[in-house]
Write a protein that holds these residues in place. Structure first.
Motif, PDB file in Angstrom:
ATOM      1  N   LYS A   2      -3.383  -2.141   8.116  1.00 43.20           N
ATOM      2  CA  LYS A   2      -4.807  -2.276   7.847  1.00 43.20           C
ATOM      3  C   LYS A   2      -5.011  -3.171   6.627  1.00 43.20           C
ATOM      4  CE  LYS A   2      -6.057   2.165   9.774  1.00 43.20           C
ATOM      5  NZ  LYS A   2      -6.588   3.496   9.490  1.00 43.20           N
ATOM      6  N   LEU A   3      -5.350  -4.431   6.906  1.00 41.45           N
ATOM      7  CA  LEU A   3      -5.591  -5.337   5.788  1.00 41.45           C
ATOM      8  C   LEU A   3      -6.909  -5.023   5.095  1.00 41.45           C
ATOM      9  CD1 LEU A   3      -4.214  -8.791   6.903  1.00 41.45           C
ATOM     10  CD2 LEU A   3      -3.410  -7.317   5.099  1.00 41.45           C
ATOM     11  N   SER A   4      -7.687  -4.101   5.653  1.00 41.75           N
ATOM     12  CA  SER A   4      -8.901  -3.691   4.971  1.00 41.75           C
ATOM     13  C   SER A   4      -8.561  -3.019   3.645  1.00 41.75           C
ATOM     14  CB  SER A   4      -9.725  -2.749   5.852  1.00 41.75           C
ATOM     15  OG  SER A   4      -8.952  -1.620   6.197  1.00 41.75           O
ATOM     16  N   GLU A   5      -7.317  -2.550   3.522  1.00 41.66           N
ATOM     17  CA  GLU A   5      -6.868  -1.957   2.260  1.00 41.66           C
ATOM     18  C   GLU A   5      -6.651  -3.031   1.192  1.00 41.66           C
ATOM     19  OE1 GLU A   5      -3.424   0.482   2.947  1.00 41.66           O
ATOM     20  OE2 GLU A   5      -4.305   1.329   4.755  1.00 41.66           O
ATOM     21  N   VAL A   6      -6.511  -4.275   1.613  1.00 43.39           N
ATOM     22  CA  VAL A   6      -6.333  -5.390   0.676  1.00 43.39           C
ATOM     23  C   VAL A   6      -7.567  -6.270   0.792  1.00 43.39           C
ATOM     24  CG1 VAL A   6      -4.902  -7.365   0.056  1.00 43.39           C
ATOM     25  CG2 VAL A   6      -3.834  -5.319   0.999  1.00 43.39           C
ATOM     26  N   ASP A   7      -8.433  -6.187  -0.201  1.00 44.69           N
ATOM     27  CA  ASP A   7      -9.661  -6.977  -0.141  1.00 44.69           C
ATOM     28  C   ASP A   7      -9.455  -8.410  -0.599  1.00 44.69           C
ATOM     29  OD1 ASP A   7      -9.201  -6.092  -2.720  1.00 44.69           O
ATOM     30  OD2 ASP A   7     -11.315  -5.932  -3.227  1.00 44.69           O
ATOM     31  N   LYS A   8      -8.504  -8.605  -1.510  1.00 43.71           N
ATOM     32  CA  LYS A   8      -8.251  -9.952  -2.006  1.00 43.71           C
ATOM     33  C   LYS A   8      -6.910  -9.987  -2.726  1.00 43.71           C
ATOM     34  CE  LYS A   8     -10.364  -9.307  -6.492  1.00 43.71           C
ATOM     35  NZ  LYS A   8     -11.260  -9.795  -7.493  1.00 43.71           N
ATOM     36  N   ILE A   9      -6.391 -11.183  -2.860  1.00 44.50           N
ATOM     37  CA  ILE A   9      -5.261 -11.411  -3.755  1.00 44.50           C
ATOM     38  C   ILE A   9      -5.565 -12.658  -4.571  1.00 44.50           C
ATOM     39  CG2 ILE A   9      -3.504 -10.300  -2.313  1.00 44.50           C
ATOM     40  CD1 ILE A   9      -2.567 -13.138  -1.555  1.00 44.50           C
ATOM     41  N   VAL A  61       1.781 -15.380  -0.593  1.00 48.11           N
ATOM     42  CA  VAL A  61       0.705 -14.537  -0.055  1.00 48.11           C
ATOM     43  C   VAL A  61       1.295 -13.263   0.546  1.00 48.11           C
ATOM     44  CG1 VAL A  61      -1.098 -14.370   1.723  1.00 48.11           C
ATOM     45  CG2 VAL A  61      -0.919 -16.435   0.318  1.00 48.11           C
ATOM     46  N   TYR A  62       2.326 -13.394   1.388  1.00 46.48           N
ATOM     47  CA  TYR A  62       2.951 -12.217   1.994  1.00 46.48           C
ATOM     48  C   TYR A  62       3.461 -11.255   0.920  1.00 46.48           C
ATOM     49  CZ  TYR A  62       3.135 -13.788   6.930  1.00 46.48           C
ATOM     50  OH  TYR A  62       2.833 -14.145   8.207  1.00 46.48           O
ATOM     51  N   SER A  63       4.083 -11.787  -0.118  1.00 42.11           N
ATOM     52  CA  SER A  63       4.633 -10.911  -1.154  1.00 42.11           C
ATOM     53  C   SER A  63       3.521 -10.202  -1.923  1.00 42.11           C
ATOM     54  CB  SER A  63       5.537 -11.698  -2.109  1.00 42.11           C
ATOM     55  OG  SER A  63       4.798 -12.552  -2.940  1.00 42.11           O
ATOM     56  N   LYS A  64       2.428 -10.885  -2.168  1.00 40.39           N
ATOM     57  CA  LYS A  64       1.324 -10.263  -2.911  1.00 40.39           C
ATOM     58  C   LYS A  64       0.604  -9.211  -2.068  1.00 40.39           C
ATOM     59  CE  LYS A  64       0.512 -13.613  -6.457  1.00 40.39           C
ATOM     60  NZ  LYS A  64      -0.466 -13.664  -7.518  1.00 40.39           N
ATOM     61  N   VAL A  65       0.462  -9.469  -0.781  1.00 39.81           N
ATOM     62  CA  VAL A  65      -0.134  -8.464   0.102  1.00 39.81           C
ATOM     63  C   VAL A  65       0.765  -7.231   0.145  1.00 39.81           C
ATOM     64  CG1 VAL A  65      -0.697  -7.928   2.513  1.00 39.81           C
ATOM     65  CG2 VAL A  65      -1.473 -10.085   1.511  1.00 39.81           C
ATOM     66  N   THR A  66       2.069  -7.437   0.282  1.00 41.37           N
ATOM     67  CA  THR A  66       3.016  -6.313   0.300  1.00 41.37           C
ATOM     68  C   THR A  66       2.945  -5.528  -1.008  1.00 41.37           C
ATOM     69  OG1 THR A  66       4.479  -7.492   1.804  1.00 41.37           O
ATOM     70  CG2 THR A  66       5.443  -5.669   0.576  1.00 41.37           C
ATOM     71  N   ASN A  67       2.863  -6.225  -2.131  1.00 38.30           N
ATOM     72  CA  ASN A  67       2.740  -5.541  -3.423  1.00 38.30           C
ATOM     73  C   ASN A  67       1.508  -4.649  -3.459  1.00 38.30           C
ATOM     74  OD1 ASN A  67       5.038  -6.683  -4.457  1.00 38.30           O
ATOM     75  ND2 ASN A  67       4.003  -8.011  -5.914  1.00 38.30           N
ATOM     76  N   LYS A  68       0.386  -5.179  -2.967  1.00 34.07           N
ATOM     77  CA  LYS A  68      -0.854  -4.382  -2.989  1.00 34.07           C
ATOM     78  C   LYS A  68      -0.750  -3.180  -2.064  1.00 34.07           C
ATOM     79  CE  LYS A  68      -4.483  -6.900  -4.955  1.00 34.07           C
ATOM     80  NZ  LYS A  68      -5.904  -6.965  -5.054  1.00 34.07           N
ATOM     81  N   LEU A  69      -0.170  -3.386  -0.889  1.00 25.64           N
ATOM     82  CA  LEU A  69      -0.056  -2.283   0.069  1.00 25.64           C
ATOM     83  C   LEU A  69       0.896  -1.206  -0.424  1.00 25.64           C
ATOM     84  CD1 LEU A  69       0.055  -4.322   3.395  1.00 25.64           C
ATOM     85  CD2 LEU A  69      -1.790  -2.816   2.629  1.00 25.64           C
ATOM     86  N   SER A 104       7.243  -5.934  -7.086  1.00 28.30           N
ATOM     87  CA  SER A 104       8.601  -6.438  -6.879  1.00 28.30           C
ATOM     88  C   SER A 104       8.625  -7.790  -6.182  1.00 28.30           C
ATOM     89  CB  SER A 104       9.407  -5.430  -6.062  1.00 28.30           C
ATOM     90  OG  SER A 104       8.911  -5.377  -4.736  1.00 28.30           O
ATOM     91  N   TYR A 105       7.540  -8.135  -5.488  1.00 24.43           N
ATOM     92  CA  TYR A 105       7.412  -9.396  -4.752  1.00 24.43           C
ATOM     93  C   TYR A 105       8.416  -9.529  -3.609  1.00 24.43           C
ATOM     94  CZ  TYR A 105       4.144 -10.393  -8.371  1.00 24.43           C
ATOM     95  OH  TYR A 105       3.079 -10.302  -9.218  1.00 24.43           O
ATOM     96  N   TRP A 106       8.910  -8.396  -3.104  1.00 26.11           N
ATOM     97  CA  TRP A 106       9.727  -8.383  -1.891  1.00 26.11           C
ATOM     98  C   TRP A 106       8.804  -8.192  -0.702  1.00 26.11           C
ATOM     99  CZ3 TRP A 106      14.760  -9.352  -0.962  1.00 26.11           C
ATOM    100  CH2 TRP A 106      15.645  -9.334  -2.048  1.00 26.11           C
ATOM    101  N   PHE A 107       9.128  -8.820   0.397  1.00 25.19           N
ATOM    102  CA  PHE A 107       8.409  -8.567   1.644  1.00 25.19           C
ATOM    103  C   PHE A 107       9.377  -8.765   2.799  1.00 25.19           C
ATOM    104  CE2 PHE A 107       8.078 -13.103   1.113  1.00 25.19           C
ATOM    105  CZ  PHE A 107       8.145 -13.624   2.398  1.00 25.19           C
ATOM    106  N   ASN A 108       9.104  -8.108   3.902  1.00 20.87           N
ATOM    107  CA  ASN A 108       9.934  -8.202   5.099  1.00 20.87           C
ATOM    108  C   ASN A 108       9.093  -8.778   6.229  1.00 20.87           C
ATOM    109  OD1 ASN A 108      12.347  -6.954   4.113  1.00 20.87           O
ATOM    110  ND2 ASN A 108      11.226  -5.019   4.138  1.00 20.87           N
TER     111      ASN A 108
END
Length: 181
Positions: free
Chosen positions: A9-16, A43-51, A56-60
């Motif tokens: 649910k990207l609604s949990e991330v309003d912005k980065i 962008v992917y790493s920042k969205v993952t951080n917020k979620l 850590s800036y890791w994303f899969n």
């Protein structure tokens, strides 16, 4: 909306926020394709951080998702871009069997915000517009379209549909006028 290949649910991330320092780090690489991949990875790493509420800036994500978002289609380019980013310290990878985890090493939250991303659907267009390209959404379907001026309002498909509908209406009007005579 989807984030990569996962139903999150990207609604949990309003912005980065993308900071000035992050943009400088991306722009220090001359290759525009590498820049696009770096932007998408950031962008992917920042969205993952917020979620995940971490920094850590890791994303899969599968490599194919990253490259598709960055509009990289050549298989050889994909490999050479990842090799370049890894060997120059821009990313760290953690290879697994089904997907690869990446850590972005050029994220700098301490710097002043330069860009705010609120729409994660084909977010590469934020980068392209930042570089001076003119893009906007089709007024009919919302698809991204490249523009040369402010006159273009519809993507090719929607413009063709509208023209077809306009011709049908004109044909009906002409036939109804002929019937009146």
């Amino acid at each position: 909306k989807k984030y990569g290949d996962e139903n999150i649910k990207l609604s949990e991330v309003d912005k980065i926020n993308i900071t000035k320092e992050e943009i400088c780090r991306i722009k220090e690489v001359e290759d525009k394709k590498v820049q696009r991949v770096m932007f998408i990875m950031l962008v992917y790493s920042k969205v993952t951080n917020k979620l995940n509420s971490n920094n850590s800036y890791w994303f899969n994500q599968p490599i194919t998702n990253i490259m598709k978002e960055a509009k990289i289609t050549n298989k050889d380019e994909k490999t050479s871009i990842l090799y370049y980013l890894n060997s120059n310290g821009y990313i760290t990878d953690n290879a697994r069997i089904d997907r690869i985890g990446f850590r972005v090493n050029y994220a700098y939250e301490e710097s002043e915000s330069e860009m705010v991303i609120t729409d994660f659907d084909e977010c590469i267009h934020y980068w392209l517009m930042y570089l001076g390209e003119r893009w906007k959404r089709c007024n009919e379907c919302g698809k991204w379209i490249k523009t040369k001026n402010n006159k273009k309002m519809f993507c090719k498909e929607c413009a063709n549909k509208r023209e077809t509908n306009r011709k049908k209406v004109l044909k009906k009007l002409k036939s109804s006028e002929i019937e009146k005579l």
